[in-house]
Write an enzyme that holds these catalytic residues in place. Sequence first.
Site, PDB file in Angstrom:
ATOM      1  N   TYR A 278     -45.462 -30.114  -6.489  1.00 38.92           N
ATOM      2  CA  TYR A 278     -44.214 -29.347  -6.500  1.00 38.92           C
ATOM      3  C   TYR A 278     -43.106 -30.028  -5.704  1.00 38.92           C
ATOM      4  O   TYR A 278     -42.343 -29.402  -4.991  1.00 38.92           O
ATOM      5  CB  TYR A 278     -44.452 -27.910  -5.995  1.00 38.92           C
ATOM      6  CG  TYR A 278     -45.485 -27.190  -6.834  1.00 38.92           C
ATOM      7  CD1 TYR A 278     -45.130 -26.617  -8.046  1.00 38.92           C
ATOM      8  CD2 TYR A 278     -46.816 -27.143  -6.444  1.00 38.92           C
ATOM      9  CE1 TYR A 278     -46.087 -25.989  -8.849  1.00 38.92           C
ATOM     10  CE2 TYR A 278     -47.779 -26.525  -7.234  1.00 38.92           C
ATOM     11  CZ  TYR A 278     -47.411 -25.957  -8.439  1.00 38.92           C
ATOM     12  OH  TYR A 278     -48.354 -25.352  -9.243  1.00 38.92           O
ATOM     13  N   GLY A 279     -43.028 -31.358  -5.844  1.00 39.52           N
ATOM     14  CA  GLY A 279     -41.950 -32.101  -5.200  1.00 39.52           C
ATOM     15  C   GLY A 279     -40.617 -31.861  -5.892  1.00 39.52           C
ATOM     16  O   GLY A 279     -40.507 -31.101  -6.852  1.00 39.52           O
TER      17      GLY A 279
ATOM     18  N   GLN B 108     -33.949 -27.968  -9.844  1.00 41.17           N
ATOM     19  CA  GLN B 108     -32.679 -27.511  -9.292  1.00 41.17           C
ATOM     20  C   GLN B 108     -31.798 -26.850 -10.341  1.00 41.17           C
ATOM     21  O   GLN B 108     -31.033 -25.939 -10.037  1.00 41.17           O
ATOM     22  CB  GLN B 108     -31.960 -28.700  -8.648  1.00 41.17           C
ATOM     23  CG  GLN B 108     -32.715 -29.221  -7.438  1.00 41.17           C
ATOM     24  CD  GLN B 108     -32.351 -30.653  -7.088  1.00 41.17           C
ATOM     25  OE1 GLN B 108     -31.880 -31.404  -7.929  1.00 41.17           O
ATOM     26  NE2 GLN B 108     -32.582 -31.040  -5.853  1.00 41.17           N
TER      27      GLN B 108
ATOM     28  N   ALA C 288     -24.043 -45.084 -12.217  1.00 42.01           N
ATOM     29  CA  ALA C 288     -25.274 -45.234 -11.437  1.00 42.01           C
ATOM     30  C   ALA C 288     -25.005 -45.160  -9.939  1.00 42.01           C
ATOM     31  O   ALA C 288     -24.039 -45.725  -9.429  1.00 42.01           O
ATOM     32  CB  ALA C 288     -25.957 -46.548 -11.786  1.00 42.01           C
ATOM     33  N   ASP C 289     -25.923 -44.483  -9.247  1.00 44.93           N
ATOM     34  CA  ASP C 289     -25.908 -44.432  -7.782  1.00 44.93           C
ATOM     35  C   ASP C 289     -27.005 -45.302  -7.182  1.00 44.93           C
ATOM     36  O   ASP C 289     -27.087 -45.439  -5.962  1.00 44.93           O
ATOM     37  CB  ASP C 289     -26.106 -42.985  -7.308  1.00 44.93           C
ATOM     38  CG  ASP C 289     -27.436 -42.422  -7.750  1.00 44.93           C
ATOM     39  OD1 ASP C 289     -28.413 -42.515  -6.989  1.00 44.93           O
ATOM     40  OD2 ASP C 289     -27.522 -41.899  -8.877  1.00 44.93           O
TER      41      ASP C 289
ATOM     42  N   GLU D 166     -22.890 -34.290  -9.914  1.00 46.78           N
ATOM     43  CA  GLU D 166     -22.790 -34.747  -8.537  1.00 46.78           C
ATOM     44  C   GLU D 166     -21.567 -35.641  -8.419  1.00 46.78           C
ATOM     45  O   GLU D 166     -21.315 -36.471  -9.301  1.00 46.78           O
ATOM     46  CB  GLU D 166     -24.018 -35.555  -8.116  1.00 46.78           C
ATOM     47  CG  GLU D 166     -25.245 -34.717  -7.882  1.00 46.78           C
ATOM     48  CD  GLU D 166     -26.430 -35.587  -7.489  1.00 46.78           C
ATOM     49  OE1 GLU D 166     -27.410 -35.015  -7.024  1.00 46.78           O
ATOM     50  OE2 GLU D 166     -26.359 -36.815  -7.659  1.00 46.78           O
TER      51      GLU D 166
END
Length: 728
Positions: free
Chosen positions: A317-318, A340, A571-572, A625
């Site tokens: 459950y990560g 999320q 991309a991050d 984000e």
Amino acid sequence: MPLLSAHPPHPARRVSRPSRLTVASLAAALVAALLVLLPSTAATAAPTLLSQGKPATASSSEGAGTPASAAVDGNNGTRWSSQFADPQWIQVDLGAAAQLSQVVLRWETAAAKAYRVELSTDGANWSTAYSTANGTGGVQTHDITGTARYVRVYGTQRTTGYGYSLWEFQVYGTGGTGPQLPGGGDLGPNVIVFDPSTPNIQAKLDEVFAQQESAQFGSGRYQFLFKPGTYNGLNAQIGFYTSISGLGLSPDDTTINGDVTVDAGWFGGNATQNFWRSAENLALNPVNGTDRWAVSQAAPFRRMHVKGGLNLAPSGYGWSSGGFIADSKIDGQVGNYSQQQWYTRDSSIGGWSNGVWNQVFSGTVGAPAQSFPEPRYTTLDTTPVSREKPFLYLDGSEYKVFVPAKRTNARGTSWGNGAPQGSSIPLSQFYVVKPGTSAATMNQALAQGLHLLFTPGVYHVNQTIQVNRADTVVLGLGLATIIPDNGVTAMKVGDVDGVKLAGFLVDAGQVNSPSLLEVGPAGTTTDHAANPTTVQDVFIRVGGAGAGKATVGMVINNHDTIVDHTWIWRADHGDGVGWETNRSDYGFRVNGDDVLATGLFVEHFNKYDVEWNGERGRTIFFQNEKAYDAPNQAAIQNGSVKGYAAYKVADSVNTHEGWGLGSYCYYNVDPTIRQDHGFQVPVKPGVKFHDILVVSLGGNGQYEHVINNTGAPTSGTSTTPSTVVSFP
């Protein structure tokens, strides 16, 4: 991808301005038209019209109603006109080299006095077939000789103070000099087809998974296809750039007594980077009663029947940051757990557990009741308009592509009550694109009237793929990836009805592209409500697999377009990542009216992630984000506003609506950065937002408000959302 926390009829369209024809010029045009009916003593024999409906481009257009395409549409009532300057040109791509014999120019009053007719085989090097410095306007017929694919009219002096204007630009000849491209054929080495009698299926699945499990930015691309039948004892683990699909017309035609699994062992139990994979058109009987699909963005679960439960979290459950389900039936409960955000559309579920920040449902039987902000469920009974993604299937021994029909106010799956509604296209009507195929060949196939089926692979294109025929299907298998070279736009769709784009990734090239995908020409006024274009599981990436740049990721100009599940990502992490290294200011720009986005994921762009300029736009589910790597407050300052909104509706817009939208910030380079808001919209009665939130991830940056100046600020490191139930 969050890294922290468990967490009525259309109104009339705008019309182009009327022509500037005077009474005198009308008379001249009538005389010219009558002359055209008389036999020409200079004309060569019986040429064929080659240019009508072919892709046309121009140096400029005067306005929205006079695009280049209007000069090759066969309609003497529509025209191309340029801006009011010299020089200007208009060019048509015939799709293949042809032996040319004649060019007919039907000028409007704003004609050319001095111009050239030029020919090219490659669109770059031109030769002159005809020139004059004494053009008289009207209808001018020029006999020419030469072999060319591209023909242009290059004007250097105008007859009026306006621009150049052509009712029609017609090119005649004897047809292509080369052979026609064939449709159909084999699907290439990276499409792996199984039937129930195939030996060692599990071993092949495991072999590909071992290669793809952690190959986040690798070049491998794979598609598993299962013929109708029953398969026992399989666990198909699905890694990066891997798609698994059944080949039946219904999911229940292909049953796996076993699992289709995505987990996160490769990343320490963290599923926030489980991107770019898919499952489609299968029935599953999970071994332990529950299948695991622990994914984040760009990992659609479509047209699936799970005869049990579905667990969306990784083992342990990560963290996880998904996701998208459509047209699926899950008999048991869907365990959301640590996801999320998630969007489920036009499906049927036995139940839903838990919710972290943003769980959205539309047209889903069994969805939890509307309850935002606690628990954070946004539920719409129906989806206003939807059309499911096209898919490959077997009709006997023949491959076909099924194109589902459009539905309005949809609820539940498209396949649960008898045969699905839609149409089938045989593979023989597709050009099967394989690695090494050039953009010129793709455009030749499209110009011939073929659809495109991209087999798994990476495709560099040095010219724009032009999709200009109504109802064209462009379908990718195995996350086929298109990379534009030399700063071109990878793909453009014309001002036509019913194009279907589905199942591929566009990855920015090293030279900045003005955009990566454009649907429709700028300024179009055409109503496409009866047969909209759909963009489904088409993903955009800037950086990550190497340095890439694009000013805008995806641009939607055509009215009535449906964008059904996309992830548009600057991309991050990965290669070629930096504030200027993979610069891309805007992610998703909508200029068309009546555009609907269902499942919109847009992240990390240098300025606005979403810019919405069209009227009556709607978004059901949005995840965002802001860019992690902003170096300081000044780098994102937007005039007097702190930060560019994640979702900006233009001040000129009067009607817009959104449901279930979230924006997160994680300014890890400068955690002191403040965002004034996640959403910036005009305050008008027709602009409405429901169930929206902003989150600061671990206190790395903060929001002052949720939308405009409404909503409490985020604070501290708790990742607690600030929510607004209704705006205004």
